[in-house]
Motif scaffolding. Sequence first.
Motif, PDB file in Angstrom:
ATOM      1  N   ASP A  71       0.737  -1.171  -0.072  1.00 61.60           N
ATOM      2  CA  ASP A  71       0.050   0.110  -0.158  1.00 61.60           C
ATOM      3  C   ASP A  71       0.799   1.164  -0.189  1.00 61.60           C
ATOM      4  N   ALA A  74       2.100   1.774  -3.571  1.00 64.37           N
ATOM      5  CA  ALA A  74       1.001   1.989  -4.434  1.00 64.37           C
ATOM      6  C   ALA A  74       0.627   3.683  -4.018  1.00 64.37           C
ATOM      7  N   ASP A  78       1.052   6.093  -7.236  1.00 61.23           N
ATOM      8  CA  ASP A  78      -0.140   7.051  -7.613  1.00 61.23           C
ATOM      9  C   ASP A  78       0.178   8.554  -8.123  1.00 61.23           C
ATOM     10  N   ALA A  87      -0.166   0.678  -9.525  1.00 63.00           N
ATOM     11  CA  ALA A  87      -0.956   1.135  -8.010  1.00 63.00           C
ATOM     12  C   ALA A  87      -2.354   0.572  -8.639  1.00 63.00           C
ATOM     13  N   ARG A  88      -2.910   0.723  -9.549  1.00 59.65           N
ATOM     14  CA  ARG A  88      -4.065   0.255  -9.906  1.00 59.65           C
ATOM     15  C   ARG A  88      -4.176  -1.358  -9.882  1.00 59.65           C
ATOM     16  N   SER A  89      -2.950  -1.899 -10.397  1.00 58.97           N
ATOM     17  CA  SER A  89      -2.761  -3.478 -10.440  1.00 58.97           C
ATOM     18  C   SER A  89      -2.753  -4.220  -9.159  1.00 58.97           C
ATOM     19  N   VAL A  90      -2.050  -3.588  -8.210  1.00 63.53           N
ATOM     20  CA  VAL A  90      -1.704  -4.302  -6.780  1.00 63.53           C
ATOM     21  C   VAL A  90      -3.248  -3.736  -6.211  1.00 63.53           C
ATOM     22  N   ARG A  91      -4.082  -3.028  -6.436  1.00 59.62           N
ATOM     23  CA  ARG A  91      -5.469  -2.774  -5.696  1.00 59.62           C
ATOM     24  C   ARG A  91      -6.467  -3.711  -6.357  1.00 59.62           C
ATOM     25  N   GLY A  96      -3.406  -7.798  -6.097  1.00 58.85           N
ATOM     26  CA  GLY A  96      -3.100  -7.379  -4.920  1.00 58.85           C
ATOM     27  C   GLY A  96      -2.986  -8.422  -3.536  1.00 58.85           C
ATOM     28  N   ARG A 100       0.956  -8.715  -1.936  1.00 60.87           N
ATOM     29  CA  ARG A 100       1.221  -8.916  -0.430  1.00 60.87           C
ATOM     30  C   ARG A 100       1.887  -9.860  -0.050  1.00 60.87           C
TER      31      ARG A 100
END
Length: 128
Positions: A71, A74, A78, A87-91, A96, A100
Motif C-alpha cells: 500500500d 501504491a 499514484d 498502483a491500480r494493479s496492486v489494488r 493485490g 502482498r
Amino acid sequence: MQVTHVLYNDRCPICRAEIAQYARYADALGAPLVFEDLHAAPLAQWDLTPDQAKRRLHARLPDGRHVSGIDAFAAIWDHLPRMRWLARSVRLPVIGALTRVAYDHLAAPALYTLHKRRERLGNANPHP
C-alpha cells in the motif's frame, strides 16, 4: 498541496536505490512526495519503533492515514504517471493478494534480514 510522506531505510542499498529512482522521477514532475530516511526521521510522529520502521516501507497519506508495504508503494506510484498502472494493479483483488504475500513474506523479510546482517557486521554505512 497535499503531500505523501514516505519512510524508508536509506542504509539498505536496495531500498536506497529504488527510492532514489522514485525521488528523481517525483522531483522532475514536482510530485507531492517527501522521502524520509528512517534514521533521521522523527519516528514518534510515525508511531513506529526503529525496528518496526526497518521491517517495511511506510507512507503517511495526505489525510493522515499510515499505510505500509504494498500500500505504501501504491501511494508512491499514484503520483508517478508512468507507474500509476502498478498502483491500480496492486489494488485488484487477486494481484493485490499475491503481491502482498510476496512482499510481506518474501521481499520485506529478506531485506530486513540482510539489513540486520549488515548491522551485525558493522557494514550499515549509509553510502559505502
